[in-house]
Motif scaffolding. Structure first.
Motif, short mmCIF file in Angstrom:
data_model
loop_
_atom_site.label_atom_id
_atom_site.label_comp_id
_atom_site.label_asym_id
_atom_site.label_seq_id
_atom_site.Cartn_x
_atom_site.Cartn_y
_atom_site.Cartn_z
N ALA A 1 0.85 -1.19 0.00
CA ALA A 1 0.00 0.00 0.00
C ALA A 1 0.88 1.24 0.00
N TYR B 1 -8.59 10.99 3.33
CA TYR B 1 -7.89 10.09 2.41
C TYR B 1 -8.69 9.95 1.13
N TYR C 1 0.98 7.09 2.20
CA TYR C 1 -0.02 8.01 2.75
C TYR C 1 -1.15 7.23 3.42
N PHE C 2 -1.54 6.15 2.77
CA PHE C 2 -2.58 5.30 3.35
C PHE C 2 -2.09 4.66 4.65
N HIS D 1 -7.07 11.18 -2.28
CA HIS D 1 -6.48 10.09 -3.05
C HIS D 1 -7.52 9.17 -3.69
N GLY D 2 -8.80 9.44 -3.47
CA GLY D 2 -9.81 8.54 -4.01
C GLY D 2 -10.03 8.74 -5.49
N MET E 1 -11.96 4.31 7.22
CA MET E 1 -11.07 5.09 6.37
C MET E 1 -11.39 6.57 6.49
N THR F 1 -10.56 -0.58 6.36
CA THR F 1 -10.78 -0.06 5.01
C THR F 1 -12.25 0.03 4.65
N GLU G 1 5.51 3.20 -1.89
CA GLU G 1 4.74 2.03 -1.43
C GLU G 1 5.60 1.17 -0.50
N ALA H 1 -2.03 7.10 7.41
CA ALA H 1 -3.38 7.37 7.92
C ALA H 1 -3.84 6.27 8.85
N VAL H 2 -3.52 5.04 8.51
CA VAL H 2 -3.90 3.92 9.37
C VAL H 2 -3.17 3.99 10.71
#
Length: 465
Positions: free
Chosen positions: A105, A167, A108-109, A171-172, A163, A159, A145, A112-113
């Motif tokens: 992943a 995000y 950034y994701f 990023h979507g 989420m 997820t 990544e 966030a997690v």
């Protein structure tokens, strides 16, 4: 010899002594009891028999051991739980089938997690602590990544439920409504029910719509974020166990395997019984009477056996589909020939034995001779051949299901599960692993069991250690 003094010859027993045979100190053992005793001494066959009994038990109760009706109740919601890793109690303590998975992943994701109050325990290892504190850390400026190890159950729930809005906004790629994967639009009644179950995370918006029938009570729509595990399973991710994982439809693979095994084994038993009734009946009559009847029927059997089974199966499935009755007809169209050959050979072998001639001399009818005197003596070979016929059908059915020739509309088989697992084996190897292990164990167990029966029912081995 002529020079021996006859006075030296003395009888061991006096003439008044009565010599009797010693009584038997052991109980009389019949044929079947002796067969069972020999079978018990074959450790491999005995273990195989226990395994087969366990498989039959699981076929009956396995689909009900883990109540999970989400795919039937809400197929769309079940898709959110697809491809979840296996997690088995006790084994998870040893790092085996512990529900963990490697995922790749963006940083950034993952940041966030790691910084979310709902992301605790999601990422287990693989994400640098420097990026947790600063996602733009200069040491990782060129890396976008990371491959990390996650608790897959918590990861899926995060997820699908937690989420962050930022995000999706940044990023979507989901069009006009980037929060679509994690929101629910609820009516007032649904909102109150969800609120009572404590599964609502937050309320995004409340919209009123006019009610033409009752203007004083407008329709209210609640856009909310919900906890998916609580919504679907009424439990937390850490309390959830999919022993064999889930497939592409979000179905529990453990339950699916035993459902498929039930279809395969029940069909195998049914087909073996049908073939036994047809084949043994014809074979016993032909073998007992012989003559012209034997010659004519042998020619007929040669013609039928010359027809390839695959041709019969394909033609029937193309014409009538792949319903269960079609598969049964296909496997019995030529499947009775093996039973016919066994019955004919055995009756031809025993029909002129002394005990049969004695029974005929005493006036026994042909039916009594066939089923009272000959059939019991052939039972060992017949039972052994049918014990081996069950795994042969299971393997054949699994093979043709794997190849796509058999594809049930309203049922699942182990072969179909193997086919689905083969398509996903690189990403989700457990989908292929567990059905294949089941087939392998079943085949080995039935073959050992059949070999044990063959030795146990062999009269020539009676009394042999």
């Amino acid at each position: 010899m002529m020079n021996i003094d006859k006075n030296k010859l003395v009888l061991v027993h006096d003439k008044s002594d009565l010599i009797k045979d010693l009584p038997l100190e052991t109980k009389e053992i019949g044929y079947y009891q002796d067969s069972w005793n020999r079978f018990k001494k074959n450790k491999g066959a005995l273990v195989a028999f226990i395994v087969i009994c366990f498989v039959f038990f699981m076929v009956l109760v396995g689909p009900y051991m883990k109540p999970y009706d989400l795919p039937e109740r809400d197929p769309n919601l079940a898709l959110r739980f697809k491809f979840i890793e296996p997690k088995i109690p006790f084994l998870e303590n040893f790092g085996i089938f512990d529900g963990r998975r490697e995922v790749t992943a963006g940083k950034y994701f993952l940041n966030a997690v790691a910084n979310s109050p709902y992301g605790e325990g999601v990422i287990i290892s693989g994400f640098p602590q420097e990026l947790v504190e600063d996602v733009n850390h200069p040491n990782y400026a060129d890396i976008t990544e990371f491959t990390v190890v996650v608790d897959h159950y918590k990861f899926v729930n995060y997820t699908q439920s937690y989420m962050p809005t930022t995000y999706f906004g940044n990023h979507g790629t989901l069009g006009s409504d980037p929060l679509a994967p994690v929101i629910e639009n609820l009516s007032r009644a649904q909102f109150e029910a969800y609120l009572a179950r404590n599964i609502i995370i937050d309320v995004i918006s409340i919209t009123e719509s006019p009610n033409a029938q009752d203007p004083a009570n407008p329709f209210i729509t609640y856009k909310v974020r919900v906890d998916r595990f609580k919504q679907a399973l009424n439990q937390l991710p850490e309390d959830t166990y999919f022993w064999f994982g889930t497939n592409e439809h979000g179905r529990d693979l453990f339950t699916e395997i035993w459902r498929g095994a039930r279809i395969s084994i029940l069909m195998a038993i049914g087909i073996v019984l049908i073939n036994a009734v047809i084949g043994l009946t014809i074979g016993s009559i032909v073998g007992y009477y012989g003559g012209v009847l034997d010659l004519l029927f042998d020619r007929f059997v040669e013609i039928v056996s010359a027809v390839p089974f695959l041709s019969v199966l394909v033609l029937l499935t193309l014409r009538f589909g792949t319903d269960l009755w079609v598969i049964i007809v296909a496997f019995t169209a030529t499947g009775w020939i093996g039973s016919y050959g066994t019955g004919r050979m055995q009756f031809y072998r025993f029909k002129n034995r002394e005990y049969v001639l004695a029974a005929r001399t005493l006036g026994a009818s042909d039916a009594r001779i066939m089923f009272k005197h000959i059939l019991p003596n052939t039972l060992g070979l017949i039972v052994t051949s049918y014990a081996l016929a069950i795994p042969a059908f299971v393997f054949s059915e699994a093979t043709y299901s794997f190849l796509g020739i058999i594809n049930y509309k309203e049922a699942i088989s182990v072969g179909m599960l193997i086919q689905q697992g083969q398509a996903q084996m690189h990403s989700y190897p457990y989908l292929l692993l567990f059905p294949s292990i089941y087939i392998a164990i079943l085949m080995i167990a039935f073959n050992l069991f059949g070999n044990g029966l063959r030795d146990a029912f062999n009269p020539s081995l009676r009394g042999v250690e």
